[in-house]
Design an enzyme around this catalytic site. Structure first.
Site, short mmCIF file in Angstrom:
data_model
loop_
_atom_site.label_atom_id
_atom_site.label_comp_id
_atom_site.label_asym_id
_atom_site.label_seq_id
_atom_site.Cartn_x
_atom_site.Cartn_y
_atom_site.Cartn_z
N PHE A 199 41.95 34.40 40.47
CA PHE A 199 41.83 35.79 41.16
C PHE A 199 40.75 35.98 42.01
CE2 PHE A 199 45.68 38.50 39.92
CZ PHE A 199 46.44 37.49 39.28
N ASN A 201 32.14 46.19 34.89
CA ASN A 201 32.75 46.81 35.92
C ASN A 201 34.07 47.56 35.66
OD1 ASN A 201 35.13 44.70 35.70
ND2 ASN A 201 33.44 43.25 35.98
N LYS A 210 36.56 27.33 44.59
CA LYS A 210 36.36 27.24 43.26
C LYS A 210 37.43 25.69 43.10
CE LYS A 210 35.30 31.63 42.20
NZ LYS A 210 34.47 32.28 40.76
N LYS A 224 37.41 31.54 48.59
CA LYS A 224 37.25 31.60 47.35
C LYS A 224 38.20 30.41 46.69
CE LYS A 224 36.07 35.18 45.51
NZ LYS A 224 35.65 36.81 45.29
N ASP A 269 30.34 30.10 36.10
CA ASP A 269 31.45 30.29 36.79
C ASP A 269 32.52 29.59 35.83
OD1 ASP A 269 33.94 30.42 38.27
OD2 ASP A 269 32.68 30.86 40.19
N ILE A 270 33.36 30.46 35.05
CA ILE A 270 34.25 29.75 33.98
C ILE A 270 35.31 29.10 34.80
CG2 ILE A 270 35.74 30.21 32.20
CD1 ILE A 270 33.98 32.94 31.73
#
Ligand code: C5P
Length: 422
Positions: free
Chosen positions: A345, A226, A363, A359, A324-325
């Site tokens: 972020f 990306n 998370k 988010k 998903d770290i």
């Protein structure tokens, strides 16, 4: 100035030394040629610079050059009659916010160590108000001189006496030998000096940062990535180091130079990044995930380049979701117990607030920082939205380094508050 490796272009000129008066001392060494560029860089960053030179330094570079670059007459004698009281050593040292000796020769180090006072520069260092005027030393010498026990002993003693030793570079030396002892580059010294003056709000903390994109291979020559440049994450790593933290920066494939004083771990794929994070997260007290991690990777990486077969049919690719770290780290026992503060972020293209709030909940991080991806990727500036349990705070449009510093101060404040309530 150009953009040497140690002076990443992503950092816009900031006047970070505005209002600071630096006495730049030059002792004798070939690295004096770098002092000219350093002087210019300090001035560009907003400092006023007073140059003081030893007789030996004047063998390598003229006071004319240094006067022109600093826009001030150079001092080189303790008998300088331009001072009405004839006490240049007192007057110069009282005015300084810091004295930086660059280059500092082996001989000058020995002189400092013994408190010698028979030339203006050493006399001025001895006469400085030791509690108020810091002394920073950028050594420069041949590798054998550097490695000599006398030099190492002198360095340790100077450090014990309160001086800040800025370290040396390594590589080809003017004498033709290769090794440690080169003076740091002007851009490196500038970064160190700016960091020196920064408030140490994260002293004692260990900050782990992820930055940049990931690259998910399709075959040996192609992949999915990306447009993340890594600039925001690198700026956060720099700001955290300036604030006194020990910093580990896990970087996806980007072409940025690591900030000074930061441990960098280069990775390529999301799985590499996860592994690097797992290796360092136990030592961390703060985790800031700025990386734009690919959500998906090709399920099978072809070991050979995938060729066109002439049928006009595109190859069928199937995808597997990446780990998903951030979510994993945020759910770890240390994060849940408050020993690790996690910041995520969100790079969105629309509905920034709603997406950032969602988010943050998903998370399970205390702080989620939103920004508009297409507007920030690759740019030197940005605007941030800080979303926490209480609400939203906006950090308006500014350079990424300015925002990173604001964010780091904010994280430091949150850390203190969370520990008070714990
Ligand atoms: O889910 P999304 O990619 O939008 O989440 C963004 C946040 O989660 C960022 O902080 C990013 O670094 C982190 N992240 C991660 N691992 C992933 C995906 C995102 O750490 N696989």
């Amino acid at each position: 100035m150009g953009c040497p490796a140690a002076n990443p272009c992503y950092i816009a000129r900031m006047n970070d030394l505005a209002g600071k008066h630096i006495v730049l001392g030059l002792s004798g060494g070939i690295a004096c040629y770098k002092a000219a560029e350093l002087c210019r860089a300090l001035v560009k960053e907003g400092a006023t610079v007073q140059v003081v030179m030893t007789q030996a330094a004047e063998q390598f570079i003229t006071p004319v050059t240094m006067q022109a670059l600093s826009d001030r007459p150079v001092y080189d004698s303790q008998w300088d009659a331009r001072e009405s009281n004839n006490m240049a050593h007192i007057n110069l040292s009282r005015e300084a916010d810091a004295i930086l000796i660059a280059p500092c020769s082996a001989d000058f180090m020995a002189r400092l160590l013994h408190g010698r006072a028979d030339d203006l520069l050493s006399l001025m260092c001895l006469a400085r108000p030791i509690d108020r005027v810091p002394l920073l030393i950028a050594p420069a010498m041949n590798r054998e001189m550097w490695a000599h026990p006398a030099t190492q002993r002198n360095m340790a003693q100077l450090s014990a006496d309160g001086a800040t030793l800025l370290g040396v570079g390594s590589g080809a030396q003017a004498c033709g030998e290769t090794g440690d002892g080169r003076m740091l580059e002007p851009a490196e010294l500038l970064e160190d000096l700016i960091a020196f003056f920064a408030p140490k709000s994260l002293a004692g903390e260990h900050v782990l940062v992820t930055a940049g994109p990931t690259f998910e291979a399709i075959d040996p020559v192609r992949g999915i990535t990306n447009l993340s440049s890594g600039k925001m994450g690198f700026a956060i790593a720099r700001a955290a180091r300036e604030a006194g933290a020990q910093v580990t920066l896990v970087a996806g494939p980007v072409s940025l130079a690591a900030p000074r004083g930061v441990t960098r771990v280069d990775v390529r794929s999301a799985r590499d990044m996860r592994q690097a994070v797992q290796a360092h997260v136990d030592a961390a007290t703060v985790f800031v995930a700025t990386a734009a991690v690919a959500d998906w990777r090709p399920s099978n990486e072809s070991s050979q380049k995938i060729k066109k077969d002439g049928s006009g049919q595109a190859p069928a690719l199937s995808f597997t979701e990446n780990p998903d770290i951030l979510a994993e780290v945020a759910q770890s026992a240390r994060a849940q117990a408050g020993a690790l503060y996690c910041v995520g972020f969100a790079a969105e293209s629309e509905k920034l607030l709603a997406n950032a709030q969602a988010k943050r909940a998903r998370k399970r991080v205390p702080l989620l920082v939103g920004n508009i991806g297409p507007a920030t990727f690759g740019q030197d500036d940005n605007a941030l939205l800080l979303v926490d349990a209480e609400g939203v705070q906006e950090l308006p449009h500014a350079s990424k380094l300015t925002l990173a510093r604001q964010l780091v101060q904010d994280i430091a404040r949150r850390l203190r508050a969370s520990r008070k309530t714990a």
